[in-house]
Write an enzyme that holds these catalytic residues in place. Structure first.
Site, PDB file in Angstrom:
ATOM      1  N   ALA A  36       0.831  -1.202   0.000  1.00 13.24           N
ATOM      2  CA  ALA A  36       0.000   0.000   0.000  1.00 13.24           C
ATOM      3  C   ALA A  36       0.865   1.251   0.000  1.00 13.24           C
ATOM      4  O   ALA A  36       0.559   2.238  -0.664  1.00 13.24           O
ATOM      5  CB  ALA A  36      -0.927  -0.008   1.213  1.00 13.24           C
ATOM      6  N   GLU A 116     -13.340 -12.725 -11.060  1.00 13.40           N
ATOM      7  CA  GLU A 116     -12.468 -13.781 -10.508  1.00 13.40           C
ATOM      8  C   GLU A 116     -11.807 -13.230  -9.259  1.00 13.40           C
ATOM      9  O   GLU A 116     -11.584 -12.026  -9.167  1.00 13.40           O
ATOM     10  CB  GLU A 116     -11.325 -14.118 -11.499  1.00 13.40           C
ATOM     11  CG  GLU A 116     -11.763 -14.762 -12.771  1.00 13.40           C
ATOM     12  CD  GLU A 116     -10.697 -14.624 -13.880  1.00 13.40           C
ATOM     13  OE1 GLU A 116      -9.508 -14.438 -13.559  1.00 13.40           O
ATOM     14  OE2 GLU A 116     -11.086 -14.697 -15.050  1.00 13.40           O
ATOM     15  N   LYS A 118      -8.786 -12.083  -7.048  1.00 12.67           N
ATOM     16  CA  LYS A 118      -7.421 -11.690  -7.384  1.00 12.67           C
ATOM     17  C   LYS A 118      -6.473 -12.425  -6.448  1.00 12.67           C
ATOM     18  O   LYS A 118      -6.384 -12.122  -5.260  1.00 12.67           O
ATOM     19  CB  LYS A 118      -7.229 -10.182  -7.267  1.00 12.67           C
ATOM     20  CG  LYS A 118      -5.851  -9.756  -7.750  1.00 12.67           C
ATOM     21  CD  LYS A 118      -5.757  -8.254  -7.916  1.00 12.67           C
ATOM     22  CE  LYS A 118      -4.492  -7.837  -8.643  1.00 12.67           C
ATOM     23  NZ  LYS A 118      -3.268  -8.242  -7.984  1.00 12.67           N
ATOM     24  N   ASP A 120      -3.217 -13.635  -4.614  1.00 12.26           N
ATOM     25  CA  ASP A 120      -2.060 -12.866  -4.181  1.00 12.26           C
ATOM     26  C   ASP A 120      -0.801 -13.710  -4.278  1.00 12.26           C
ATOM     27  O   ASP A 120      -0.300 -14.243  -3.291  1.00 12.26           O
ATOM     28  CB  ASP A 120      -2.285 -12.383  -2.742  1.00 12.26           C
ATOM     29  CG  ASP A 120      -1.396 -11.198  -2.421  1.00 12.26           C
ATOM     30  OD1 ASP A 120      -0.710 -10.709  -3.334  1.00 12.26           O
ATOM     31  OD2 ASP A 120      -1.399 -10.773  -1.260  1.00 12.26           O
ATOM     32  N   TYR A 228      -5.795 -18.145 -15.225  1.00 11.37           N
ATOM     33  CA  TYR A 228      -6.828 -17.125 -15.426  1.00 11.37           C
ATOM     34  C   TYR A 228      -6.849 -16.552 -16.845  1.00 11.37           C
ATOM     35  O   TYR A 228      -7.530 -15.564 -17.104  1.00 11.37           O
ATOM     36  CB  TYR A 228      -6.739 -16.006 -14.389  1.00 11.37           C
ATOM     37  CG  TYR A 228      -5.374 -15.362 -14.227  1.00 11.37           C
ATOM     38  CD1 TYR A 228      -4.779 -14.681 -15.276  1.00 11.37           C
ATOM     39  CD2 TYR A 228      -4.710 -15.428 -13.004  1.00 11.37           C
ATOM     40  CE1 TYR A 228      -3.536 -14.090 -15.127  1.00 11.37           C
ATOM     41  CE2 TYR A 228      -3.463 -14.829 -12.837  1.00 11.37           C
ATOM     42  CZ  TYR A 228      -2.879 -14.166 -13.909  1.00 11.37           C
ATOM     43  OH  TYR A 228      -1.645 -13.576 -13.758  1.00 11.37           O
ATOM     44  N   LYS A 317      -9.610  -3.795  -5.417  1.00  7.27           N
ATOM     45  CA  LYS A 317      -8.827  -4.320  -4.286  1.00  7.27           C
ATOM     46  C   LYS A 317      -9.552  -4.193  -2.945  1.00  7.27           C
ATOM     47  O   LYS A 317     -10.292  -3.241  -2.709  1.00  7.27           O
ATOM     48  CB  LYS A 317      -7.489  -3.550  -4.192  1.00  7.27           C
ATOM     49  CG  LYS A 317      -6.635  -3.640  -5.441  1.00  7.27           C
ATOM     50  CD  LYS A 317      -5.704  -4.811  -5.426  1.00  7.27           C
ATOM     51  CE  LYS A 317      -4.446  -4.568  -4.672  1.00  7.27           C
ATOM     52  NZ  LYS A 317      -3.287  -4.090  -5.370  1.00  7.27           N
ATOM     53  N   CYS A 411       6.397  -6.696  37.641  1.00  2.55           N
ATOM     54  CA  CYS A 411       5.086  -6.673  36.991  1.00  2.55           C
ATOM     55  C   CYS A 411       4.539  -5.248  36.985  1.00  2.55           C
ATOM     56  O   CYS A 411       4.487  -4.602  38.036  1.00  2.55           O
ATOM     57  CB  CYS A 411       4.141  -7.606  37.732  1.00  2.55           C
ATOM     58  SG  CYS A 411       2.432  -7.450  37.196  1.00  2.55           S
ATOM     59  N   CYS A 414       1.358  -5.358  39.536  1.00  5.51           N
ATOM     60  CA  CYS A 414       1.433  -5.624  40.976  1.00  5.51           C
ATOM     61  C   CYS A 414       2.843  -5.540  41.543  1.00  5.51           C
ATOM     62  O   CYS A 414       3.052  -5.775  42.726  1.00  5.51           O
ATOM     63  CB  CYS A 414       0.828  -6.988  41.290  1.00  5.51           C
ATOM     64  SG  CYS A 414       1.889  -8.362  40.799  1.00  5.51           S
ATOM     65  N   CYS A 429       4.647 -12.849  35.416  1.00  2.00           N
ATOM     66  CA  CYS A 429       4.582 -12.236  36.730  1.00  2.00           C
ATOM     67  C   CYS A 429       4.323 -13.364  37.716  1.00  2.00           C
ATOM     68  O   CYS A 429       3.451 -14.196  37.492  1.00  2.00           O
ATOM     69  CB  CYS A 429       3.443 -11.217  36.749  1.00  2.00           C
ATOM     70  SG  CYS A 429       2.770 -10.906  38.390  1.00  2.00           S
ATOM     71  N   CYS A 435      -1.842 -10.652  42.031  1.00  2.00           N
ATOM     72  CA  CYS A 435      -1.737  -9.656  40.964  1.00  2.00           C
ATOM     73  C   CYS A 435      -3.141  -9.334  40.445  1.00  2.00           C
ATOM     74  O   CYS A 435      -3.825 -10.206  39.923  1.00  2.00           O
ATOM     75  CB  CYS A 435      -0.864 -10.198  39.833  1.00  2.00           C
ATOM     76  SG  CYS A 435      -0.813  -9.110  38.399  1.00  2.00           S
TER      77      CYS A 435
HETATM   78  S1  IVH Z   1      -5.456 -11.009 -15.366  1.00  2.00           S
HETATM   79  C1  IVH Z   1      -5.078  -8.971 -18.584  1.00  2.00           C
HETATM   80  N1  IVH Z   1      -6.596 -12.320 -13.416  1.00  2.00           N
HETATM   81  O1  IVH Z   1      -2.613  -9.503 -10.792  1.00  2.00           O
HETATM   82  C2  IVH Z   1      -4.563  -8.740 -17.238  1.00  2.00           C
HETATM   83  N2  IVH Z   1      -4.519 -11.287 -13.006  1.00  2.00           N
HETATM   84  O2  IVH Z   1      -1.973  -6.639 -11.191  1.00  2.00           O
HETATM   85  C3  IVH Z   1      -3.628  -9.793 -16.814  1.00  2.00           C
HETATM   86  N3  IVH Z   1      -3.669 -11.630 -10.741  1.00  2.00           N
HETATM   87  O3  IVH Z   1       0.066  -9.837 -12.982  1.00  2.00           O
HETATM   88  C4  IVH Z   1      -3.867 -10.272 -15.461  1.00  2.00           C
HETATM   89  N4  IVH Z   1      -5.328 -12.862 -10.019  1.00  2.00           N
HETATM   90  O4  IVH Z   1      -0.280 -11.654 -11.210  1.00  2.00           O
HETATM   91  C5  IVH Z   1      -5.545 -11.588 -13.797  1.00  2.00           C
HETATM   92  N5  IVH Z   1      -7.708 -13.552 -11.777  1.00  2.00           N
HETATM   93  C6  IVH Z   1      -6.654 -12.819 -12.174  1.00  2.00           C
HETATM   94  C7  IVH Z   1      -5.596 -12.532 -11.306  1.00  2.00           C
HETATM   95  C8  IVH Z   1      -4.540 -11.746 -11.755  1.00  2.00           C
HETATM   96  C9  IVH Z   1      -4.168 -12.324  -9.714  1.00  2.00           C
HETATM   97  C10 IVH Z   1      -2.400 -10.883 -10.709  1.00  2.00           C
HETATM   98  C11 IVH Z   1      -1.468 -11.222 -11.830  1.00  2.00           C
HETATM   99  C12 IVH Z   1      -1.233  -9.956 -12.543  1.00  2.00           C
HETATM  100  C13 IVH Z   1      -1.556  -8.936 -11.495  1.00  2.00           C
HETATM  101  C14 IVH Z   1      -1.966  -7.648 -12.119  1.00  2.00           C
END
Ligand code: IVH
Length: 672
Positions: A36, A116, A118, A120, A228, A317, A411, A414, A429, A435
């Protein structure tokens, strides 16, 4: 307009900072700041460059997707670039995305999006030729990645040969490599045991594993894969919709997300986000948002791509679970068993959807391992309903006056001594119920729903009772009356009456609850239940030695010692007595097995020396359970208890075929 000098300077500063973090992240696999924070710096630079386009340099971190190829790996060219995604962090940004899509498509109708989770982890491209895996490569900068085939081959969820049917001649599968939470915990636990470095989170662990030079090491890492999308495809017609591509991938034998779903418009997208957010904690792996992709490929073509991210997709996100803030102070909280937990007092920070100003630092070992000091910039993590914790320190931001954290000698509540047993992470403690902190927690535990279940006795009230000197042990609760309680601040007459009633009601309990309520260290509900079944009454449990205790299911040497020490303490025995006197009762176990009558009618003879009891003590225990003791062996004898150097009585009993018990067998019989 040309950029003023201060903007120029700031841009350079931001670029240097980002490059430094890129290097730590991609090359050293040791990120220092949370994502972030990185995103914020990046956004500032993007804004600055937007305002003054002359500031854009070819090497600016805004000009590439990120990722330096590590020297050790061969380069792989992606004929179809691996794109990244634009982010939306709130509802407004999602709405804006949808509006831009509809404007470009020139439609008022709702657009269909393929949703879908995302994942990590990190992006990977798998190349299959004739159904055989020939190459696995990271994204790198989007056009050139690193060849990590040797490590990819060790991942179980990646087929080396496609098991499905109808796959094309050339197929590049795009997807995410990640590590499950459980796999990550297990891996870190093992690393900790070996005294090796641990990973901060599953994604870094996955990235680190994939960059292992030795595939044998990667093979031991619990990596997984979910597809994906596709890159280059030869010898198959491309479907009209992204959702159909996912269907094809599945048919060809690849793992796709079971959570994928086509939704309608911005409302459907929002609902999908909420649904996945609610499921997040149950998923066995970490996700950081949802991805929404325009489902119709024809529409995707119209929308096209801008600066390496498609206009037809967005990552919506979740609020960041890791943030950076300043550790302002450390205080020590004293728990029920006296354990001192260091608590970080933080400059308030919004993380995981709430404002956090306290976080746990676990124990002194953790503080030393992470090298945390007061004044440091730290990374705080709050995932789901888990207690916020300090995960690491941003060393580059350490101020000169940062202070080391010291375990107090006394402590904080106490002033009793604090001891730290060697090889144990926790410091305690020694004050016990003297205590106030331990007393309060003990009372709260005693009264809790799964223990004695005293309705309405919460934290505030317990504090008041302890501070007003009304309660020194759990037994004192039973001496409270309405007048006394009504005299407490903010306590109405009726509430006082209700509480007295609840206390009265709690007296009818079970042995298991009672044992659990005592708060013996490491005796949880399950163990308390086992102890209750095994001993049948509290006296037998109080007298049991460690050997006997260890024959109870789930009781090992440590728990046995804890139980024994608890009941060796005269103070604790007195509390139990007082509770029984106050009228705490439970239904006696089935008469035949209950301790008072279990040995009823059985005739014992004692001979030789026992290690644990004198002859009189042993006889008392037999009688307490309804048995009788005689001094001479006869046909009427049921058991001969034979201690050390037993003589003629043993010989006689053997001749008569009487059951002979050695000391261990005798203890078991008493305890059963
Ligand atoms: S599509 C056309 N689908 O997010 C775009 N990416 O910030 C290509 N990621 O590099 C990515 N889950 O590592 C897509 N269901 C998902 C994903 C996904 C995770 C990641 C991926 C990508 C990054 C982009």
């Amino acid at each position: 307009m040309n950029a003023p000098a201060d903007a120029k300077r700031r841009a350079q500063e931001l670029r240097d900072t980002l490059s430094g973090h890129d290097y730590r992240y991609y090359v050293l696999d040791a990120p220092e700041i949370p994502d972030a924070e990185y995103d914020r710096i990046m956004r500032e630079l993007v804004e600055l460059e937007k305002q003054y386009p002359d500031l854009v340099t070819p090497d600016s971190p805004t000009q590439r997707v990120g990722g330096l190829p590590v020297q050790a790996f061969a380069e792989v060219h992606h004929s179809v670039p691996m794109l990244s995604l634009a982010n939306a962090f709130d509802d407004q940004e999602l709405t804006d995305f949808d509006r831009r899509v509809r404007e470009r498509l020139d439609t008022d109708g709702e657009v269909e999006y393929a949703g879908e989770p995302k994942l990590d982890g990190l992006a990977i491209s798998l190349r299959y030729e004739g159904g055989v895996l020939i190459c696995g490569a990271t994204r790198g900068d989007g056009t050139t990645g690193e060849d990590v085939t040797h490590n990819i081959r060790t991942i179980q969820s990646i087929p080396l040969r496609l098991p499905g049917t109808g796959f094309p001649k050339v197929l590049e599968v795009r997807g995410e490599i990640f590590m499950s939470r459980a796999g990550f915990e297990a891996m870190n636990e093992a690393a900790r045991k070996r005294g090796e470095k641990t990973f901060v989170n599953p994604r870094n662990a996955a990235a680190g594993s994939l960059r292992q030079v030795d595939p044998k090491l990667a093979a031991r890492r619990p990596l997984e894969f979910i597809a994906y999308g596709v890159g280059e495809v030869q010898g198959a017609s491309s479907p009209d919709r992204h959702s159909e591509t996912l269907g094809q991938l599945k048919q060809w034998g690849l793992r796709v997300s079971p959570e994928a779903k086509v939704v309608k418009g911005v409302d459907g997208s929002r609902e999908y986000y909420e649904k996945i957010a609610a499921k997040r904690e149950q998923l066995p792996y970490e996700i950081d948002g949802v991805v929404l992709k325009v489902d119709q490929v024809a529409q995707q073509r119209i929308l096209g791509t801008v600066s390496k991210a498609p206009r037809w997709a967005i990552a919506f996100k979740f609020p960041a679970q890791e943030e950076m803030t300043v550790l302002e102070n450390v205080e020590f909280r004293v728990g029920r068993t006296g354990a001192l937990t260091p608590v970080a007092r933080l400059k308030p920070v919004f993380v995981g959807g709430v404002t956090v100003s306290n976080a746990t630092l676990h124990n002194m070992d953790e503080i030393e391992r992470k090298d945390v000091r007061i004044g440091d910039s730290v990374i705080v993590r709050r995932a789901g309903d888990v207690i916020p914790e300090v995960v690491s320190v941003v060393l580059s931001k350490r101020p000169k006056r940062a202070r080391r954290i010291k375990l107090p000698k006394r402590c904080p509540v106490c002033s009793s001594d604090v001891v730290r047993i060697e090889n144990e992470a926790v410091a305690r403690c020694v004050g016990g119920l003297f205590c106030p902190a331990q007393l309060k927690q003990s009372i709260l535990h005693f009264a809790s729903r799964r223990a004695m279940h005293i309705d309405g006795l919460g934290e505030k009230l317990v504090s008041q009772l302890v501070e007003a000197d009304l309660v020194h042990t759990p037994a004192d609760l039973f001496a409270l009356d309405t007048e006394t309680l009504a005299g407490l601040e903010r306590m109405a007459e009726q509430s006082a009456r209700n509480l007295v009633e609840a206390i009265e009601k709690s007296k009818q309990t079970t042995l298991a609850r009672f044992v659990y309520a005592l708060g013996i260290r490491e005796v949880g509900e399950a163990t308390a239940g086992n102890l209750a079944v095994f001993f049948g009454d509290i006296e037998a449990l109080m007298d049991a030695d460690e050997e006997v205790l260890q024959s109870v299911p789930d009781v090992g040497p440590i728990v046995a010692t804890n139980i024994r020490s608890f009941f060796t303490e005269p103070h604790n025995r007195a509390v139990v007595e007082k509770l029984l006197e106050a009228g705490v009762v439970w239904p006696k176990q089935n008469a035949a097995v209950s301790a008072g009558t279990r040995l009823s009618g059985k005739m014992f003879v004692l001979t030789g020396a026992l290690a644990a009891y004198t002859r009189d003590e042993a006889a008392d225990r037999i009688r307490a359970r309804g048995g009788r003791v005689s001094s001479s062996v006869s046909k009427k004898t049921d058991y001969l208890v034979a201690g050390e150097s037993a003589g003629s009585k043993l010989a006689k009993a053997e001749k008569l075929g009487i059951e002979i018990l050695d000391e261990t067998a005798f203890k078991h019989l008493l305890a059963r």
